[in-house]
Design a protein around this motif. Structure first.
Motif, PDB file in Angstrom:
ATOM      1  N   HIS A  10       0.865  -1.185   0.000  1.00 33.19           N
ATOM      2  CA  HIS A  10       0.000   0.000   0.000  1.00 33.19           C
ATOM      3  C   HIS A  10       0.905   1.240   0.000  1.00 33.19           C
ATOM      4  O   HIS A  10       1.873   1.294   0.764  1.00 33.19           O
ATOM      5  CB  HIS A  10      -0.869  -0.033   1.267  1.00 33.19           C
ATOM      6  N   ASP A  12       0.635   4.117   1.237  1.00 24.97           N
ATOM      7  CA  ASP A  12       0.750   4.785   2.551  1.00 24.97           C
ATOM      8  C   ASP A  12       1.712   4.032   3.477  1.00 24.97           C
ATOM      9  O   ASP A  12       2.372   4.640   4.322  1.00 24.97           O
ATOM     10  CB  ASP A  12      -0.617   4.899   3.229  1.00 24.97           C
ATOM     11  N   SER A 185      -1.756  -4.647  12.787  1.00 20.61           N
ATOM     12  CA  SER A 185      -1.851  -4.468  11.337  1.00 20.61           C
ATOM     13  C   SER A 185      -0.962  -5.448  10.568  1.00 20.61           C
ATOM     14  O   SER A 185      -1.038  -5.526   9.345  1.00 20.61           O
ATOM     15  CB  SER A 185      -1.484  -3.029  10.966  1.00 20.61           C
ATOM     16  N   ASN A 198      -2.510  -7.108   1.173  1.00 27.73           N
ATOM     17  CA  ASN A 198      -3.796  -6.630   0.636  1.00 27.73           C
ATOM     18  C   ASN A 198      -4.734  -6.144   1.735  1.00 27.73           C
ATOM     19  O   ASN A 198      -5.700  -5.441   1.467  1.00 27.73           O
ATOM     20  CB  ASN A 198      -4.501  -7.754  -0.132  1.00 27.73           C
ATOM     21  N   GLU A 199      -4.477  -6.617   2.958  1.00 27.35           N
ATOM     22  CA  GLU A 199      -5.405  -6.268   4.051  1.00 27.35           C
ATOM     23  C   GLU A 199      -5.029  -4.959   4.737  1.00 27.35           C
ATOM     24  O   GLU A 199      -5.777  -4.426   5.543  1.00 27.35           O
ATOM     25  CB  GLU A 199      -5.426  -7.397   5.099  1.00 27.35           C
ATOM     26  N   TRP A 200      -3.835  -4.458   4.440  1.00 24.57           N
ATOM     27  CA  TRP A 200      -3.344  -3.262   5.142  1.00 24.57           C
ATOM     28  C   TRP A 200      -4.032  -1.994   4.627  1.00 24.57           C
ATOM     29  O   TRP A 200      -4.079  -1.755   3.412  1.00 24.57           O
ATOM     30  CB  TRP A 200      -1.834  -3.141   4.952  1.00 24.57           C
ATOM     31  N   THR A 201      -4.564  -1.199   5.541  1.00 23.15           N
ATOM     32  CA  THR A 201      -5.062   0.144   5.178  1.00 23.15           C
ATOM     33  C   THR A 201      -4.717   1.063   6.349  1.00 23.15           C
ATOM     34  O   THR A 201      -4.587   0.584   7.491  1.00 23.15           O
ATOM     35  CB  THR A 201      -6.600   0.187   4.997  1.00 23.15           C
ATOM     36  N   GLN A 203      -6.679   3.011   7.766  1.00 12.72           N
ATOM     37  CA  GLN A 203      -7.822   2.941   8.692  1.00 12.72           C
ATOM     38  C   GLN A 203      -7.664   1.745   9.636  1.00 12.72           C
ATOM     39  O   GLN A 203      -7.984   1.828  10.825  1.00 12.72           O
ATOM     40  CB  GLN A 203      -9.156   2.787   7.933  1.00 12.72           C
ATOM     41  N   ASN A 204      -7.157   0.650   9.084  1.00 13.75           N
ATOM     42  CA  ASN A 204      -6.988  -0.538   9.931  1.00 13.75           C
ATOM     43  C   ASN A 204      -5.909  -0.311  10.991  1.00 13.75           C
ATOM     44  O   ASN A 204      -6.033  -0.791  12.128  1.00 13.75           O
ATOM     45  CB  ASN A 204      -6.660  -1.766   9.063  1.00 13.75           C
TER      46      ASN A 204
END
Ligand code: SAM
Length: 457
Positions: A10, A12, A185, A198-201, A203-204
């Motif tokens: 990601h 970010d 995270s 793929n699961e990292w954001t 927001q998480n």
């Protein structure tokens, strides 16, 4: 040759890593694209020496690196609980327990976020037999795998609970140590399990950091003054690591604890008592660990209410029956819904307290059922350290062991005639795999159906 598509990070995440002055971002990113390393930790109570020639994990004397990935499912010793496949950085808990000398006095330890059981099995090998581990997992489905792994480890000084962290407020000042291996995270797993990228954001990350604060806040009342919090995550994210530790100290009466490190290990001390593991600096995945201590206040109180045990103790006559099967000295035997549980006398009072205040799904070693003055032994007993060596047993070859673990009815070249009628233990390289029973010319396989190796593997 199949080329695996690269899963991008990601943007970010990449930016945060690049902005972090203490990280050599390019080296870290390159390391995250390389292959992860593999390690196991052996069970101190079930002596095996097959890994003795392997390289030792520097911060854990009974952790070993493997150069190649075997098919673990096909190794009977894994099913016998002789070792646990564990990522090397997480074994740092061994160094922490040793340095804090937590194996020198009787203590109560809580592993608050315990499934699947890597830290819990490590803790059991680092505390005295008189000490108690409460291994907790809030998610019910995950508590099942936790119970399986703890049972395979074979030790009786443990209770497994399925509670929310805030339930522990019901037992104030009960624990000497609380291990919080927090849900996070997972940036440190970006190499071992590339799909986690793929699961990292962002927001998480925010959600995880808030949840971690809540978890610590909820369990802190159950820690004794002077007790330790060992907080860990498998992420590099400062919001979940160092910033959370600063928050804990600002809100609660906690101080960080220094821990000596060998420089050659490559672990980075990011602040006093805070340790970060980077895969480009050591042989392990991304991991963070902080050691905090609750300040000792004037009013030291230890929570030791006398709790009335609501279950029946096994009668003296019936204990005589059990003596043919297991070590009974210094053990209490409790009858819970037909089943007999063996609890170390040293912590049975504490276990009664846990059973009365929390949702306890397992305690001690499940011994079995008494029917017509005969014990029907449980599988847990077979693989526990309490079982007597004098029980009839038969050592199987590897293929016979796999047949047993698959619950195959017809085991190849099984020496039936060598056995007397009744219960016997199947062993592999001297390690107990489980019970069978000889009835006339037939053998009944008592390996738990839910643990069997699926035949098509
Ligand atoms: N300690 C484990 C080991 O070494 O095998 C790994 C623990 S894993 C990093 C985090 C655990 O926290 C998961 O089992 C997860 O189900 C649990 N968990 C998730 N949300 C939680 C919450 N709100 N409070 C407590 N535990 C939680």
């Amino acid at each position: 040759m199949e080329i695996k598509p690269l899963i991008p990070f990601h943007p970010d995440f990449l930016e945060a890593i690049k902005l972090n002055q203490s990280i050599e971002s390019e080296l870290l990113i390159n390391a995250l694209e390389s292959d992860s390393c593999l390690s196991i930790r052996v069970n101190k109570s079930k002596k095996i020496n097959i890994f003795n020639n392997n390289k030792v994990v520097p911060w854990c004397g009974h952790g070993f690196y493997l150069e190649q990935r075997p098919i673990f499912t096909n190794d009977p010793l894994l099913h016998a609980g002789c070792y646990y496949v564990q990522e090397a950085s997480s074994m740092f808990l061994s160094h922490v327990f040793n340095e804090l000398k937590l194996n020198e006095k009787k203590i109560n330890v809580l592993d608050l976020c315990a499934a699947p059981g890597g830290k819990s099995t490590l803790i059991l090998d680092h505390i005295l037999p008189e000490s108690l581990l409460v291994s907790n997992e809030v998610i019910k489905t995950r508590a099942t795998i936790l119970r399986e792994n703890i049972t395979k480890w074979g030790l009786p000084n443990v209770a497994i609970t399925n509670n929310d962290p805030e339930d522990f407020k019901k037992i104030p000042h009960f624990f000497d140590v609380i291990v919080i291996d927090a849900p996070c995270s997972g940036e440190g797993m970006f190499r071992k399990d590339k799909a986690t990228r793929n699961e990292w954001t962002p927001q998480n990350v925010t959600l995880c950091a808030a949840r971690q604060k809540r978890i610590l806040n909820d369990c802190l009342a159950s820690l004794k003054p002077g007790g330790y919090i060992i907080y860990s995550t498998c992420t590099f994210n400062e919001k979940e690591n160092i910033e959370n530790v600063q928050y804990f100290q600002s809100q609660f009466d906690l101080k960080t604890v220094e821990m000596p490190l060998n420089k050659s290990w490559g672990i980075v001390a990011t602040a006093k008592g805070c340790f970060q593991f980077y895969p480009h600096l050591l042989q392990g995945e991304g991991f963070f660990c902080a050691i905090l201590q609750k300040n000792i206040t004037d009013k030291i109180t230890t929570y030791q209410p006398k709790v009335k045990n609501k279950y029946d103790f096994v009668s003296k006559n019936n204990i005589e029956i059990l003596k043919h099967w297991l070590k009974t000295e210094n053990m209490d035997f409790l009858q819970i819904n037909q089943h007999i549980h063996a609890l170390p006398q040293a912590n049975s009072q504490d276990i009664f307290l846990v059973m009365s205040k929390l949702y306890c799904i397992h305690a001690g070693v499940l011994v079995g059922e008494l029917k017509n003055s005969q014990l029907i032994p449980s599988h847990d007993l077979a693989i526990s350290t309490l079982i007597l060596p004098s029980i009839q047993k038969i050592d199987l070859s590897k293929s016979q062991s796999l047949d047993y673990l698959k619950k195959n009815d017809n085991m190849s070249e099984f020496p039936l005639e060598k056995l007397e009628k009744g219960w016997f233990l199947n062993t592999y390289e001297g390690q107990n795999l489980g019970f069978s029973k000889k009835i006339d010319s037939r053998i009944n396989n008592y390996y738990p159906k839910e643990w069997r190796i699926l035949k098509n593997l």
